[in-house]
Enzyme design. Structure first.
Site, PDB file in Angstrom:
ATOM      1  N   TYR A  27       5.943 -64.102  22.763  1.00 44.00           N
ATOM      2  CA  TYR A  27       4.987 -63.059  22.390  1.00 44.00           C
ATOM      3  C   TYR A  27       5.173 -61.872  23.327  1.00 44.00           C
ATOM      4  CZ  TYR A  27       0.727 -60.368  22.150  1.00 44.00           C
ATOM      5  OH  TYR A  27      -0.150 -59.324  22.021  1.00 44.00           O
ATOM      6  N   GLU A  66       3.170 -54.651  18.896  1.00 41.06           N
ATOM      7  CA  GLU A  66       3.211 -56.079  19.203  1.00 41.06           C
ATOM      8  C   GLU A  66       4.319 -56.763  18.408  1.00 41.06           C
ATOM      9  OE1 GLU A  66      -0.726 -58.394  19.361  1.00 41.06           O
ATOM     10  OE2 GLU A  66       0.287 -59.216  17.612  1.00 41.06           O
TER      11      GLU A  66
END
Ligand code: GDP
Ligand code: MN
Length: 382
Positions: free
Chosen positions: A101, A189
């Site tokens: 992530y 993101e």
């Protein structure tokens, strides 16, 4: 403005971030050719603003063109919450070895953007934040001094990443940081940031939100953003009229106030009195007769509205001007639902006189609570 995954991936590619081969498709009849060009197996992903698609069956895999076509026919046109699936992203299916992530978002505690990284990417990133092994590592970002590669390498190492994927992952993250600042993003993101079986790093998803305050200098090749709000036609309409309006789903009381603070306080008082605010509308300063009328019309046509509270203070604004705007709507449209006005300040006597003539109940010297209970009583009588 939030970008769809396929738009965000276009941005990523232009910034040198690797993404799987793929293309957006808007019609089931186009997916066969797309899957053929890309080569099966493919992944088919519904393009929606909401996340969590992996968990709700909106990320699918197809081994063949026939399967891809069947999935496209099933997904296209399906309603998910308030959104309808109109576009699918078809991509080469990745051979996922690891899911990481990486995300940049505004850190309000630190008054600036921060880069977050975790080795436990994928669909469960929220729960992994409390897991010590998956703990998100944070690096505050300075827009004038973007991080050096060694700082990003350290961040990844501290989060537990090692081996040959470390450097390419850090390089991708550095490009994500450039992407964030270059495009005036609020959020950028990648989840998951994938390491495939060959140790290559890919952005398998993209979540980007751009700052609309910087829309004037937005890259012209990006979507302008006007159609984004089409998920709520009322907000789009209000925006085109220059009104600061937010719709709140299932409410029954329309609220118009002068100043965001007064508007929110009024909404709280409506809720405390058993009503449910249907919207937020801050009239702002420098209000004209026309703008007052437009604001009132906007709230009156908001679905579910059974009564309207107008709570304004004549500081910069003139009560007479605002009252004339209300009178224009009452004369032209004869609204049937109760409207209660609390209005005080500059030119209040003139304003009150206008409202009294058209039979609008006014709270002159009293409190917002009084105006709210007057309105709730009127709504209850209907
Ligand atoms: P989200 O759930 O809306 O964030 O959608 P994502 O694009 O992040 O996809 C959800 C999950 O689907 C990912 O975490 C992966 O596990 C899986 N996934 C997505 N693309 C691929 C792919 O190309 N290959 C494989 N094997 N899995 C994928
Ligand atoms: Mn994702």
């Amino acid at each position: 403005m939030k970008l769809y995954e396929f738009e965000g991936k276009d941005v990523f590619r232009r910034m040198g971030i690797a993404t799987p081969d793929g293309e957006p498709v808007g019609d089931a009849s186009e997916i066969g050719a797309a899957a053929e060009r890309i080569g099966c197996p493919v992944v088919i992903k519904a393009q929606l603003q909401r996340g969590g698609r992996g968990k709700s069956g909106l990320v699918r895999f197809a081994q063949s063109i026939e399967e891809a076509e069947a999935i496209a026919r099933e997904l296209l046109g399906t309603k998910v919450g308030e959104e309808t699936i109109t576009t699918l992203l078809v991509e080469k299916k990745l051979d996922i070895h690891r899911e990481l992530y990486a995300g940049i978002t505004f850190d309000y505690a630190a008054n600036g953007p921060a880069l977050l990284f975790s080795c436990l990417g994928g669909v469960d990133i929220e729960s992994s934040a409390s897991d010590p092994e998956g703990a998100l590592r944070k690096l505050p970002l300075d827009p004038y001094h973007p991080p050096e590669i060694h700082q990003i390498l350290n961040l990844c190492k501290q989060a537990g990443l090692s081996g040959p994927a470390l450097r390419p992952a850090a390089e991708t993250i550095r490009k994500l940081v450039s992407c964030y600042f270059h495009h005036d993003a609020l959020t950028a993101e990648i989840n998951p940031l994938v390491i495939d079986g060959n140790g290559r790093v890919y952005a398998a998803d993209s979540k980007m939100e751009l700052d609309d305050s910087a829309a004037f200098r937005r890259d012209p090749s990006l979507r302008a953003g006007d159609e984004e709000e089409k998920s709520d036609p009322y907000e789009a309409d209000a925006m085109s009229q220059g009104l600061a309006y937010v719709r709140l789903g299932s409410g029954n009381i329309g609220v118009i106030a002068g100043g965001a603070g007064l508007c929110m306080a009024s909404m709280d008082m409506v809720a405390a009195a058993g009503g449910k605010p249907a919207n937020f509308l801050d009239l702002g300063g420098g209000v004209s007769r026309e703008k007052t009328a437009a604001a009132l019309r906007m709230v009156l046509k908001t679905p579910g509205v059974e009564g309207v509270l107008m709570n304004v203070f004549g500081g910069i604004n003139n009560c007479e001007v605002m009252a004339n705007g209300i009178a224009d709507v009452v004369h032209a449209d004869s609204p049937r639902i109760p409207i209660v006005v609390k209005m005080r300040g500059h030119s209040q006597d003139e304003g009150w006189e206008i409202l009294e003539k058209i039979g609008i109940p006014i709270v002159k010297y009293g409190t917002t609570e009084e105006a709210v209970s007057m309105l709730m009583a009127a709504v209850g009588r209907r």
